[in-house]
Enzyme design. Structure first.
Site, PDB file in Angstrom:
ATOM      1  N   HIS A   1       0.790   5.684   0.882  1.00  0.00           N
ATOM      2  CA  HIS A   1       0.146   6.386   1.782  1.00  0.00           C
ATOM      3  C   HIS A   1       0.292   7.707   1.041  1.00  0.00           C
ATOM      4  O   HIS A   1       1.489   8.346   0.473  1.00  0.00           O
ATOM      5  CB  HIS A   1       0.968   6.608   3.158  1.00  0.00           C
ATOM      6  CG  HIS A   1       1.035   5.465   4.142  1.00  0.00           C
ATOM      7  ND1 HIS A   1       0.023   5.314   5.246  1.00  0.00           N
ATOM      8  CD2 HIS A   1       1.597   4.176   4.035  1.00  0.00           C
ATOM      9  CE1 HIS A   1       0.407   4.235   5.760  1.00  0.00           C
ATOM     10  NE2 HIS A   1       1.326   3.391   5.141  1.00  0.00           N
TER      11      HIS A   1
ATOM     12  N   HIS B   1       0.904  -1.031  -0.027  1.00  0.00           N
ATOM     13  CA  HIS B   1      -0.067  -0.228   0.154  1.00  0.00           C
ATOM     14  C   HIS B   1       0.989   1.063   0.082  1.00  0.00           C
ATOM     15  O   HIS B   1       2.071   1.369   0.387  1.00  0.00           O
ATOM     16  CB  HIS B   1      -0.969   0.081   1.186  1.00  0.00           C
ATOM     17  CG  HIS B   1      -0.388  -0.191   2.544  1.00  0.00           C
ATOM     18  ND1 HIS B   1       0.330  -1.261   3.029  1.00  0.00           N
ATOM     19  CD2 HIS B   1      -0.324   0.782   3.659  1.00  0.00           C
ATOM     20  CE1 HIS B   1       0.675  -0.921   4.175  1.00  0.00           C
ATOM     21  NE2 HIS B   1       0.404   0.303   4.669  1.00  0.00           N
TER      22      HIS B   1
END
Length: 143
Positions: free
Chosen positions: A109, A107
């Site tokens: 950010h 992932h």
């Protein structure tokens, strides 16, 4: 958790992709999902994940998936910047627990930064869901 190992289908992001845990979505398509971080480091902190890959980190991800994630991360960063008018924006990605990774599903950010405001702790306090929904609507409108 080290940089090598098996993907855990029970991780929170896998559960979000499957609809088992709710999230405050900003945008999604068949390949990626962008949503608000429930434990934000700043107002507007959002995440981008793959809906198809079982890569735990950037070292394992398929090149095409990485390209899709990079494009989606840029799209999100532009929308966050347009909607929230931060003074800066941090785009980051962690690989392995010693590097700060807490969820072992690749992932990215997108963290808006505001002059004079300290950055909160990674994985700190949980945000108010109504605040997250309002921020997501504002960011979505800027897409």
């Amino acid at each position: 958790m080290s940089l090598t190992g098996s993907y855990d289908d029970a991780n929170i992001f896998a559960k979000i992709v499957r609809g088992e845990i709710p999230s405050v979505k900003i945008f999604e398509d068949d390949a990626v999902l962008a949503f608000m971080d429930a434990f934000p480091q700043s107002r507007g902190h959002a995440l981008v994940i793959s809906k198809t890959s079982k890569a735990r980190n950037i070292l394992e991800v398929e090149p095409q998936v990485l390209a899709e994630l990079a494009a989606a991360t840029q799209k999100l960063a532009r929308a966050v910047t347009a909607a929230l008018k931060p003074d800066g924006v941090v785009v980051t990605q962690f690989n392995g627990a010693p590097a700060g990774q807490t969820v072992f599903h690749l992932h990215f950010h997108v963290i808006p930064r505001y002059e004079g405001e300290a950055l909160g702790r990674h994985g700190g306090g949980m945000a108010d869901i109504d605040d997250l929904k309002a921020l997501a609507a504002k960011i979505s409108a800027a897409l």
